[in-house]
Design an enzyme around this catalytic site. Structure first.
Site, PDB file in Angstrom:
ATOM      1  N   GLY A   1      24.188 -11.533  14.558  1.00  0.00           N
ATOM      2  CA  GLY A   1      24.003 -10.330  14.319  1.00  0.00           C
ATOM      3  C   GLY A   1      25.836  -9.654  15.059  1.00  0.00           C
ATOM      4  O   GLY A   1      26.237 -11.037  15.005  1.00  0.00           O
TER       5      GLY A   1
ATOM      6  N   HIS B   1      14.446   0.562 -22.107  1.00  0.00           N
ATOM      7  CA  HIS B   1      14.181  -1.022 -22.648  1.00  0.00           C
ATOM      8  C   HIS B   1      15.555  -1.648 -24.083  1.00  0.00           C
ATOM      9  O   HIS B   1      15.432  -1.029 -24.424  1.00  0.00           O
ATOM     10  CB  HIS B   1      12.627  -0.579 -23.679  1.00  0.00           C
ATOM     11  CG  HIS B   1      11.965  -2.430 -23.420  1.00  0.00           C
ATOM     12  ND1 HIS B   1      11.510  -2.651 -22.685  1.00  0.00           N
ATOM     13  CD2 HIS B   1      11.634  -2.474 -25.484  1.00  0.00           C
ATOM     14  CE1 HIS B   1      10.919  -4.072 -23.417  1.00  0.00           C
ATOM     15  NE2 HIS B   1      11.120  -3.542 -24.826  1.00  0.00           N
TER      16      HIS B   1
ATOM     17  N   GLU C   1      16.532 -20.274  12.118  1.00  0.00           N
ATOM     18  CA  GLU C   1      15.862 -18.371  12.344  1.00  0.00           C
ATOM     19  C   GLU C   1      15.043 -18.838  14.096  1.00  0.00           C
ATOM     20  O   GLU C   1      14.191 -19.354  13.803  1.00  0.00           O
ATOM     21  CB  GLU C   1      15.668 -17.680  11.423  1.00  0.00           C
ATOM     22  CG  GLU C   1      14.682 -16.113  11.852  1.00  0.00           C
ATOM     23  CD  GLU C   1      16.013 -15.115  12.531  1.00  0.00           C
ATOM     24  OE1 GLU C   1      17.127 -15.464  12.072  1.00  0.00           O
ATOM     25  OE2 GLU C   1      14.996 -14.766  12.807  1.00  0.00           O
TER      26      GLU C   1
ATOM     27  N   THR D   1      36.931  -3.536   8.479  1.00  0.00           N
ATOM     28  CA  THR D   1      35.493  -5.057   8.387  1.00  0.00           C
ATOM     29  C   THR D   1      35.730  -5.403   6.819  1.00  0.00           C
ATOM     30  O   THR D   1      35.048  -6.543   6.006  1.00  0.00           O
ATOM     31  CB  THR D   1      34.267  -5.070   9.526  1.00  0.00           C
ATOM     32  OG1 THR D   1      35.168  -4.876  10.848  1.00  0.00           O
ATOM     33  CG2 THR D   1      33.276  -6.456   9.402  1.00  0.00           C
TER      34      THR D   1
HETATM   35  P1  NAI Z   1      20.817  -9.531  11.005  1.00  0.00           P
HETATM   36  O1  NAI Z   1      21.025  -9.228  12.697  1.00  0.00           O
HETATM   37  O2  NAI Z   1      20.713  -9.328   9.844  1.00  0.00           O
HETATM   38  O3  NAI Z   1      20.183 -11.154  11.550  1.00  0.00           O
HETATM   39  C1  NAI Z   1      20.748 -11.663  13.171  1.00  0.00           C
HETATM   40  C2  NAI Z   1      19.645 -12.424  12.748  1.00  0.00           C
HETATM   41  O4  NAI Z   1      19.768 -14.202  13.554  1.00  0.00           O
HETATM   42  C3  NAI Z   1      17.889 -12.211  12.847  1.00  0.00           C
HETATM   43  O5  NAI Z   1      17.571 -12.588  12.420  1.00  0.00           O
HETATM   44  C4  NAI Z   1      17.870 -12.344  14.330  1.00  0.00           C
HETATM   45  O6  NAI Z   1      16.230 -12.964  15.078  1.00  0.00           O
HETATM   46  C5  NAI Z   1      18.676 -14.340  14.882  1.00  0.00           C
HETATM   47  N1  NAI Z   1      18.923 -14.584  16.278  1.00  0.00           N
HETATM   48  C6  NAI Z   1      19.264 -13.991  16.642  1.00  0.00           C
HETATM   49  N2  NAI Z   1      19.475 -14.640  17.495  1.00  0.00           N
HETATM   50  C7  NAI Z   1      19.321 -16.436  16.947  1.00  0.00           C
HETATM   51  C8  NAI Z   1      19.033 -17.140  18.393  1.00  0.00           C
HETATM   52  N3  NAI Z   1      19.323 -17.553  18.746  1.00  0.00           N
HETATM   53  N4  NAI Z   1      18.595 -18.201  17.330  1.00  0.00           N
HETATM   54  C9  NAI Z   1      18.024 -18.400  15.640  1.00  0.00           C
HETATM   55  N5  NAI Z   1      18.444 -17.041  15.770  1.00  0.00           N
HETATM   56  C10 NAI Z   1      18.889 -15.686  15.778  1.00  0.00           C
HETATM   57  O7  NAI Z   1      22.542 -10.154  11.427  1.00  0.00           O
HETATM   58  P2  NAI Z   1      23.740 -10.661  10.858  1.00  0.00           P
HETATM   59  O8  NAI Z   1      22.523 -11.651  10.087  1.00  0.00           O
HETATM   60  O9  NAI Z   1      24.789 -11.402  11.509  1.00  0.00           O
HETATM   61  O10 NAI Z   1      24.755  -9.492  10.130  1.00  0.00           O
HETATM   62  C11 NAI Z   1      25.210  -8.281  11.098  1.00  0.00           C
HETATM   63  C12 NAI Z   1      24.982  -7.256  10.318  1.00  0.00           C
HETATM   64  O11 NAI Z   1      25.975  -7.109   9.624  1.00  0.00           O
HETATM   65  C13 NAI Z   1      24.090  -5.997  10.018  1.00  0.00           C
HETATM   66  O12 NAI Z   1      23.373  -5.275  10.263  1.00  0.00           O
HETATM   67  C14 NAI Z   1      23.896  -6.807   8.912  1.00  0.00           C
HETATM   68  O13 NAI Z   1      23.207  -5.329   7.951  1.00  0.00           O
HETATM   69  C15 NAI Z   1      25.238  -6.264   8.621  1.00  0.00           C
HETATM   70  N6  NAI Z   1      25.087  -7.162   7.479  1.00  0.00           N
HETATM   71  C16 NAI Z   1      24.831  -5.935   5.964  1.00  0.00           C
HETATM   72  C17 NAI Z   1      25.202  -7.272   4.552  1.00  0.00           C
HETATM   73  C18 NAI Z   1      24.480  -6.165   3.153  1.00  0.00           C
HETATM   74  O14 NAI Z   1      24.521  -5.614   3.091  1.00  0.00           O
HETATM   75  N7  NAI Z   1      24.803  -6.758   2.179  1.00  0.00           N
HETATM   76  C19 NAI Z   1      26.213  -8.141   4.556  1.00  0.00           C
HETATM   77  C20 NAI Z   1      26.094  -8.853   5.666  1.00  0.00           C
HETATM   78  C21 NAI Z   1      26.433  -8.253   7.076  1.00  0.00           C
END
Ligand code: NAI
Length: 481
Positions: free
Chosen positions: A281, A458, A217, A55
């Site tokens: 998520g 700096h 959210e 992924t």
């Molecule tokens: P996440 O867990 O970060 O966020 C999902 C969000 O959706 C949460 O804030 C949750 O409260 C919200 N949510 C859940 N059900 C909902 C609903 N019915 N209505 C509205 N909001 C709802 O998961 P995300 O953003 O999908 O990412 C998945 C994984 O991928 C994460 O663990 C993340 O750390 C990883 N990832 C990491 C990145 C990075 O390191 N830059 C970039 C993209 C993803």
């Protein structure tokens, strides 16, 4: 290369080459484990149904960060006049952005493939859909009509984008992040369901490309895994960028047709957009792979492991997104290396047992604009765990390089009372590059005074980290402490 285990236990049931390890899944966790195990002299079968890299390389970290870089270029052009450079955006060619991201992925993939399948390095890539089975009472991996057995099996099958039962992901109007990455045309408007990491990264990039974006959210704040001060600052910055946000907002209804997506929130608010990204998520990919049937304990989809990443079946380990905790590629790398070394230590090949991986000390970066980077505990979590804590927030307004970049943000430190720094939380342009030093500080249990003694170049943004530690050590330079 010599196999360390007796071949009777490691021979594949059809008499093919014996392996010391079988790794199921060649994403970040799986391939890192295979590479480290091969370095340690083990023979490895690395089973992958798609492409090595998983992924992160093909549908996650690398292509999304390429898209976010293109978004930054768009912002630089649009905002050029504040630096005396006048320019205008002719058009955003999303197909061109995708082609650029693909070219980056292609180059990285070529390099990685060479590394993994390099002649004589002890790794055999087995192409196909693997499944955990118990052959003669011993766990093994079956791929088509072949079965691979080894004393150690590593489950590394990663995660998939989650959705909600009431939503039908059609790939056209309601999309996962993987599908959103393949769009060849920008929508005029988009709803982003979920204000977590994926949600805010896409919202940020699309806004930079001129899309009218609305985030919905469920929790009371964006990026709820971060210190609340970071969420507040991000929401302020997004509001300034005219990204619409509904927090604490639950979806009540959603309809999609050719004309677009219509959403009703529980409080009666109605929203409409050309498409909707579902970013609620990612779920561990454990279903239908024979894990439970082979005796591996699975809890709410996640593989249950010991602190040393061993599953309920002896000799079977799990790494990466399958294991509950932050789903980050670099955590997967660390898990993979850890397991290879753990196996080597148990086999007597490596003298020292590897140190376990502490989730809180895995650095986190979110590549939205402004960027977020953090490591360790947030203030609230630290207070719950340790009671008394001290914090200091250094505003980037006092940092020359940040002023040059015209960015706003801060570096916030959390330390145990009179103790080491246990959390560093940053927001602002380019703060992702500061997380390297930040994670050394928390992982080495540094005290503010230890860091205060180090000299920061700096003008650089690293000075903000230095200044924050100077202040917390009681000798602020460009702040009031
Ligand atoms: P996440 O867990 O970060 O966020 C999902 C969000 O959706 C949460 O804030 C949750 O409260 C919200 N949510 C859940 N059900 C909902 C609903 N019915 N209505 C509205 N909001 C709802 O998961 P995300 O953003 O999908 O990412 C998945 C994984 O991928 C994460 O663990 C993340 O750390 C990883 N990832 C990491 C990145 C990075 O390191 N830059 C970039 C993209 C993803």
């Amino acid at each position: 290369m010599a196999a360390f285990y007796d071949t009777a236990r490691a021979t594949d049931a059809h008499g093919a080459e014996p392996f010391d390890l079988v790794v199921l899944g060649a994403g970040s966790g799986g391939y890192a484990c295979a590479l480290r195990a091969a370095q340690l002299g083990f023979t490895v079968a690395l089973v992958e149904k798609d492409k090595v890299g998983g992924t992160c390389l093909h549908r996650g970290c690398i292509p999304t960060k390429a898209m976010l870089h293109a978004a930054e270029v768009a912002d630089s052009v649009r905002g050029g006049s504040q630096f005396g450079v006048h320019a205008a955006i002719d058009k955003i060619d999303l197909a061109g952005v995708v082609a650029y991201a693909d070219s980056v992925v292609g180059r990285v993939y070529k390099g990685l493939s060479g590394l993994v399948s390099g002649n004589g390095n002890g790794i055999t890539v087995v192409q196909g859909n693997g499944r955990l089975t118990a052959q003669d009472g011993r766990p093994s991996v079956t791929v088509g009509d072949r079965t691979y057995q080894a004393r150690n099996l590593i489950l590394a099958t990663g995660s998939y984008p989650r959705s909600l039962p009431e939503l039908e992901i059609d790939g056209a109007k309601i999309l996962t992040s993987e599908q959103a990455l393949r769009l060849d045309r920008l929508p005029a408007s988009a709803i982003v369901l979920g204000g977590g990491v994926i949600g805010v990264e896409f919202a940020s990039a699309w806004r930079s490309f001129g899309v009218d974006v609305t985030i919905v959210e469920a929790l009371p704040r964006l990026v709820s895994g971060e210190d609340s001060s970071i969420s507040n600052a991000l929401e302020r910055a997004f509001r300034k960028r005219k990204i619409n946000m509904f927090t604490g907002a639950a979806l009540s209804e959603c309809q999609a047709d050719e004309s677009g997506v219509r959403v009703e929130l529980v409080d009666g608010q109605r929203l409409e957009a050309e498409l909707m990204l579902v970013a609620v998520g990612r779920g561990p990919r454990t279903a239908g792979l024979g894990y439970r049937e082979s005796g591996v304990d699975v809890d709410d989809g996640f593989v249950r492991v010991t602190e040393r990443l061993e599953t309920s079946v002896s000799g079977v380990y799990a790494v990466g997104d399958l294991v509950r905790g932050p789903q980050l590629a670099h955590r997967g790398f660390a898990h993979g290396i850890f397991v290879a070394e753990e196996i080597a230590n148990r086999a007597g090949v490596l003298e020292q047992a590897p140190a376990t991986i502490v989730d809180a000390n895995v650095p986190r970066v979110t590549y939205c604009d402004p960027e977020i980077a953090s490591v360790g505990l947030g203030e609230a979590e630290a207070r719950t765990r340790f009671g008394e804590v001290e914090t200091f927030t250094y505003d980037l307004a006092g940092n020359g390089k940040s002023q040059i970049l015209k960015t706003r943000g801060f570096v916030k430190l959390v330390r145990r009372s009179s103790g080491p720094v246990i959390g560093i939380h940053m927001i602002g342009a380019r703060v992702s590059e500061l997380v390297g030093e930040a994670q050394l500080i928390t992982n080495w249990d540094a005290f503010p005074a230890d860091v205060a003694d180090l000299i920061h170049a700096h003008p650089s943004q690293t000075e903000a980290l230095g200044e924050a530690h100077l202040a917390l050590a009681g000798k602020p330079l460009h702040s009031h402490g």
